[in-house]
Design an enzyme around this catalytic site. Structure first.
Site, PDB file in Angstrom:
ATOM      1  N   ARG A  59       0.866  52.434 -54.593  1.00  0.00           N
ATOM      2  CA  ARG A  59       0.827  52.615 -53.135  1.00  0.00           C
ATOM      3  C   ARG A  59       0.555  51.308 -52.407  1.00  0.00           C
ATOM      4  O   ARG A  59       0.913  51.148 -51.239  1.00  0.00           O
ATOM      5  CB  ARG A  59      -0.181  53.714 -52.775  1.00  0.00           C
ATOM      6  N   GLU A  96     -11.802  54.850 -61.405  1.00  0.00           N
ATOM      7  CA  GLU A  96     -12.641  56.028 -61.140  1.00  0.00           C
ATOM      8  C   GLU A  96     -12.348  57.098 -62.182  1.00  0.00           C
ATOM      9  O   GLU A  96     -13.232  57.853 -62.575  1.00  0.00           O
ATOM     10  CB  GLU A  96     -12.344  56.545 -59.728  1.00  0.00           C
TER      11      GLU A  96
HETATM   12  P1  AMP Z   1     -11.006  51.765 -58.173  1.00  0.00           P
HETATM   13  O1  AMP Z   1     -10.574  50.763 -59.197  1.00  0.00           O
HETATM   14  O2  AMP Z   1     -11.992  52.737 -58.693  1.00  0.00           O
HETATM   15  O3  AMP Z   1     -11.456  51.100 -56.884  1.00  0.00           O
HETATM   16  O4  AMP Z   1      -9.724  52.668 -57.828  1.00  0.00           O
HETATM   17  C1  AMP Z   1      -8.780  52.261 -56.898  1.00  0.00           C
HETATM   18  C2  AMP Z   1      -7.383  52.597 -57.334  1.00  0.00           C
HETATM   19  O5  AMP Z   1      -7.301  53.914 -57.860  1.00  0.00           O
HETATM   20  C3  AMP Z   1      -6.439  52.532 -56.169  1.00  0.00           C
HETATM   21  O6  AMP Z   1      -5.209  51.961 -56.618  1.00  0.00           O
HETATM   22  C4  AMP Z   1      -6.260  53.974 -55.741  1.00  0.00           C
HETATM   23  O7  AMP Z   1      -4.932  54.231 -55.405  1.00  0.00           O
HETATM   24  C5  AMP Z   1      -6.680  54.794 -56.953  1.00  0.00           C
HETATM   25  N1  AMP Z   1      -7.666  55.821 -56.626  1.00  0.00           N
HETATM   26  C6  AMP Z   1      -8.949  55.862 -57.071  1.00  0.00           C
HETATM   27  N2  AMP Z   1      -9.597  56.927 -56.620  1.00  0.00           N
HETATM   28  C7  AMP Z   1      -8.741  57.587 -55.821  1.00  0.00           C
HETATM   29  C8  AMP Z   1      -8.829  58.768 -55.020  1.00  0.00           C
HETATM   30  N3  AMP Z   1      -9.956  59.496 -54.957  1.00  0.00           N
HETATM   31  N4  AMP Z   1      -7.738  59.145 -54.309  1.00  0.00           N
HETATM   32  C9  AMP Z   1      -6.602  58.418 -54.367  1.00  0.00           C
HETATM   33  N5  AMP Z   1      -6.446  57.293 -55.112  1.00  0.00           N
HETATM   34  C10 AMP Z   1      -7.499  56.878 -55.822  1.00  0.00           C
END
Ligand code: AMP
Length: 171
Positions: A59, A96
């Protein structure tokens, strides 16, 4: 901002139980919503000299390329493993919901290039941290990171203490 938030769909338990997925496809398909989101993301950088927008799969490609077009910069993709055809640099990170690796073409950025990193959402910050590391490994300068959405409770900012962060919508 409330209007933008109303265009984002919450999908519970995707891709795993316990994750509340922020689905931006409902915002992207809305012409006013898409324009407004890109306007908000680009605005803080209008007067900043930038050479490249780096977008994170997938995205971050959509928003990042639109921001690059607005700001008159190039666009560089950071992708999941095995997708880029030429020589890459790579970095692993915790998500996550799991772990993964990111790659970028080694020759995509030159020394001294001024870069803005873009993704749709900041959660734990692992993805963004890996992206910063990739950009620096190529000798480029990270001017900032811009996200449409910040999940504040997950404290992704802690992974990026020395970076300039901008987020449009906070939850
Ligand atoms: P992080 O590395 O935990 O900051 O996760 C960020 C990445 O995971 C981004 O590329 C987001 O598109 C995706 N992502 C993580 N959690 C979510 C969520 N709750 N909803 C949508 N996309 C998420």
């Amino acid at each position: 901002m409330d209007a933008l938030k109303q265009l984002i769909r919450d999908v519970p338990d995707f891709p795993k139980p316990g994750i509340l997925f922020k689905d931006i496809t409902t915002l992207l398909r809305d012409a006013d919503g898409l324009r407004s989101a890109v306007d908000c993301l680009a605005e803080p950088y209008r007067d900043k000299p930038l050479d490249q927008i780096v977008g994170i799969e997938s995205r971050g490609f959509i928003l990042g390329a639109a921001i690059a077009d607005r700001l008159g910069t190039g666009f560089v993709p950071i992708r999941k493993p095995g997708k880029l055809p030429a020589e890459t640099v790579s970095a692993s990170y915790a998500l996550e919901y799991g772990t993964d690796t990111l790659e970028m073409h080694r020759d995509a950025l030159g020394g001294g290039h001024r870069v803005l990193i873009v993704d749709d959402l900041l959660a734990t910050g692992g993805t963004a941290r890996a992206a910063v590391n990739l950009v620096r490994e190529c000798g480029a300068e990270v001017v900032g990171l811009a996200f449409l959405i910040e999940l504040a409770a997950l404290n992704g900012r802690a992974q990026l203490p020395d970076e300039q962060l901008f987020t449009v919508l906070q939850y």
